[in-house]
Scaffold this motif. Structure first.
Motif, PDB file in Angstrom:
ATOM      1  N   PRO A   5      -3.803 -19.092  34.785  1.00 33.13           N
ATOM      2  CA  PRO A   5      -4.806 -20.109  34.444  1.00 33.13           C
ATOM      3  C   PRO A   5      -6.209 -19.758  34.933  1.00 33.13           C
ATOM      4  O   PRO A   5      -7.203 -20.074  34.259  1.00 33.13           O
ATOM      5  CB  PRO A   5      -4.281 -21.369  35.139  1.00 33.13           C
ATOM      6  CG  PRO A   5      -2.810 -21.145  35.271  1.00 33.13           C
ATOM      7  CD  PRO A   5      -2.662 -19.680  35.506  1.00 33.13           C
ATOM      8  N   THR A  13      -3.758 -11.219  31.587  1.00 33.75           N
ATOM      9  CA  THR A  13      -3.057 -12.397  31.083  1.00 33.75           C
ATOM     10  C   THR A  13      -1.873 -12.002  30.205  1.00 33.75           C
ATOM     11  O   THR A  13      -0.784 -12.585  30.302  1.00 33.75           O
ATOM     12  CB  THR A  13      -4.029 -13.280  30.281  1.00 33.75           C
ATOM     13  OG1 THR A  13      -5.157 -13.611  31.110  1.00 33.75           O
ATOM     14  CG2 THR A  13      -3.366 -14.563  29.831  1.00 33.75           C
ATOM     15  N   VAL A  19      -7.618 -17.337  32.326  1.00 34.49           N
ATOM     16  CA  VAL A  19      -8.002 -17.984  31.069  1.00 34.49           C
ATOM     17  C   VAL A  19      -9.290 -18.788  31.242  1.00 34.49           C
ATOM     18  O   VAL A  19     -10.216 -18.701  30.417  1.00 34.49           O
ATOM     19  CB  VAL A  19      -6.861 -18.899  30.578  1.00 34.49           C
ATOM     20  CG1 VAL A  19      -7.309 -19.706  29.364  1.00 34.49           C
ATOM     21  CG2 VAL A  19      -5.623 -18.075  30.246  1.00 34.49           C
ATOM     22  N   LEU A  20      -9.387 -19.545  32.330  1.00 36.31           N
ATOM     23  CA  LEU A  20     -10.582 -20.359  32.562  1.00 36.31           C
ATOM     24  C   LEU A  20     -11.804 -19.475  32.809  1.00 36.31           C
ATOM     25  O   LEU A  20     -12.909 -19.775  32.329  1.00 36.31           O
ATOM     26  CB  LEU A  20     -10.344 -21.287  33.758  1.00 36.31           C
ATOM     27  CG  LEU A  20     -11.381 -22.391  33.990  1.00 36.31           C
ATOM     28  CD1 LEU A  20     -11.571 -23.218  32.728  1.00 36.31           C
ATOM     29  CD2 LEU A  20     -10.955 -23.276  35.154  1.00 36.31           C
TER      30      LEU A  20
END
Length: 477
Positions: free
Chosen positions: A182, A96, A185-186
């Motif tokens: 995303p 990330t 992160v999830l």
């Protein structure tokens, strides 16, 4: 029960926590596949914006693949030392951060460094993914779990190029790389609570083996890439030769290690050696076909690029259906039988693709590609289950790293083979499909040979898990 073993074996997950853990693993799979596949569509734009030629822009993909291949096995061993969950999520954090840095890349050199950092994070997560799946799913559903993971990979690989094209139509190219963030992160948020903790295994890290492993894969692949891209044959051959020398030293070194980076202890088991060899051949053949077919369809039959994309889609779409089915079947039937059937189907499909009609329609190509997806899907899911499920529990990370490394090396070698065929003028002909058919016949022979009773029923010393249908983690040969 061995106390040390019980400390490293977390309780099985149930209820909502199980579903969230499955979601975390699935999202982790999606981010690694998307980031590897989506960059291809952005290469022309990157070359234009960074003022470099197209061949230099290809390094954005090559560097990512090379770092993945070099780092997977060293990271899989590191996971045993620091904890599977810690490495899995740590890799996603690194990924990330590297994705954010893409927005600050105003030169090719900086972008390549960022891509190497992305690949490092992806390799850390991917290296222990199969081991995490083995911890998450009940033993009797291990094949189903690996099949679902293959589905997520197929869906991501199929959607990534289309998603990349849509993003480039409305946003600058760094947003292409941000697409996978995303999911990371999830996955981190879900996994922090849901994924099981596995206590690290005490002992020293095999640093010498890690360095030798990286040198072997890095030099051999870099030398082959240099050779097919027109660099000096003498220099390229020397690089490959040095890499092979490091490989010999690596094997000699690892045979003396209790927990080797390159799992020579697992590869010494005939059933696993046959499974890994068959997987390498299958990935080699599939990559060779998927990379050669667009050239043939455009140059040989005059299809537009948009039409070619639609003609390739039936393969991953069919795999989405077949992979979980094959994974479930592998919980009940021998992988050798399922894989043999799959490779027979794939061989027939490849031969049909080699001998297309003079003026093929979308239907002529689509159903053949769907047949390919069915054949390879029926082989790969049970094959992965056998490798991961047959390894001792404390070697699950190494077995998972071996599965991922085999896939990447097979795909990279297939890409190198197609580059060589294109250079020789046969890459846009039926020859790649015929060559791939020969490879799938060999993979079929490897698969069915695992049905021998001596391989399906190893000695008690070699058997570390129970047979399918029991409460152990096994896979049938």
């Amino acid at each position: 029960m061995n106390p040390a073993h019980s400390e490293r074996t977390p309780p099985r997950l149930h209820g909502r926590r199980l579903y969230f853990a499955v979601a975390a693993i699935s999202l982790g799979t999606m981010l690694t596949i998307i980031d590897g596949a989506i960059a291809t569509v952005a290469l022309p734009t990157i070359a234009r914006d960074l003022h470099v030629d197209n061949s230099s822009a290809v390094l954005v993909v090559t560097v990512y693949q090379l770092v993945l291949v070099m780092a997977l096995l060293p990271f899989s061993a590191l996971g045993d030392r620091i904890g599977l969950k810690r490495l899995y999520q740590g890799g996603q954090i690194v990924f990330t951060i590297a994705t954010v840095l893409c927005f600050f890349a105003h030169s090719l050199g900086f972008l390549l460094v960022v891509r190497a950092l992305q690949a490092t994070g992806a390799a850390a997560s991917l290296s222990v993914m199969a081991a995490m799946i083995r911890r998450v799913y009940p033993a009797k559903h291990l094949g189903r779990g690996l099949g679902l993971n293959n589905v997520m990979g197929s869906v991501s690989g199929a959607l990534a190029p289309t998603a990349g094209g849509l993003i480039l139509a409305v946003a600058p190219w760094p947003w292409v790389f941000a697409t996978a963030a995303p999911f990371a992160v999830l996955s981190i948020l879900l996994g922090r609570w849901a994924l099981p903790d596995v206590a690290p295994r005490p002992g020293r890290y095999n640093l010498a083996g890690a360095m030798l492993n990286m040198a072997t894969f890095g030099l051999v692949i870099a030398g082959l890439e240099a050779l097919v891209h027109g660099n000096s044959p003498v220099v390229s051959g020397a690089i490959v030769a040095i890499g092979l020398i490091f490989g010999v030293i690596l094997v000699m070194h690892e045979r003396r290690e209790e927990f080797p980076i390159l799992p020579v202890d697992l590869l010494s088991r005939p059933v696993l050696a046959l499974s890994v060899s068959g997987a390498f051949i299958a990935f080699f053949a599939s990559q060779m076909l998927t990379l050669s077919l667009p050239f043939r369809l455009q140059h040989g039959f005059g299809f537009a690029p948009s039409e070619v994309g639609a003609m390739l889609a039936p393969w991953p779409l069919t795999t989405m259906v077949i992979a979980p089915l094959a994974g479930s079947l592998s919980d009940r039937y021998p992988a050798g039988l399922l894989g043999g059937i799959g490779m027979v189907i794939a061989t027939a499909a490849l031969l049909l693709l080699a001998f297309l009609p003079a003026h093929p329609t979308y239907f002529d190509i689509g159903w053949r590609m769907s047949l390919c997806g069915a054949g390879f899907g029926l082989f790969l899911s049970p094959n992965a289950r056998l490798i991961v499920g047959s390894a001792p529990r404390d070697r699950a990370a190494s077995a998972g790293g071996l599965v991922s490394t085999t896939r990447l090396v097979g795909q990279t070698t297939g890409a190198t083979g197609i580059a060589a065929m294109l250079a020789l003028g046969v890459g846009a002909t039926p020859f790649p499909a015929l060559f791939a058919a020969g490879l799938t016949i060999l993979a079929c022979l490897f698969s069915v040979s695992r049905l021998q009773p001596s391989l399906r029923n190893p000695t008690a010393r070699e058997t570390s898990v129970a047979q399918p249908g029991s409460h152990g983690d096994v896979g049938a040969a």
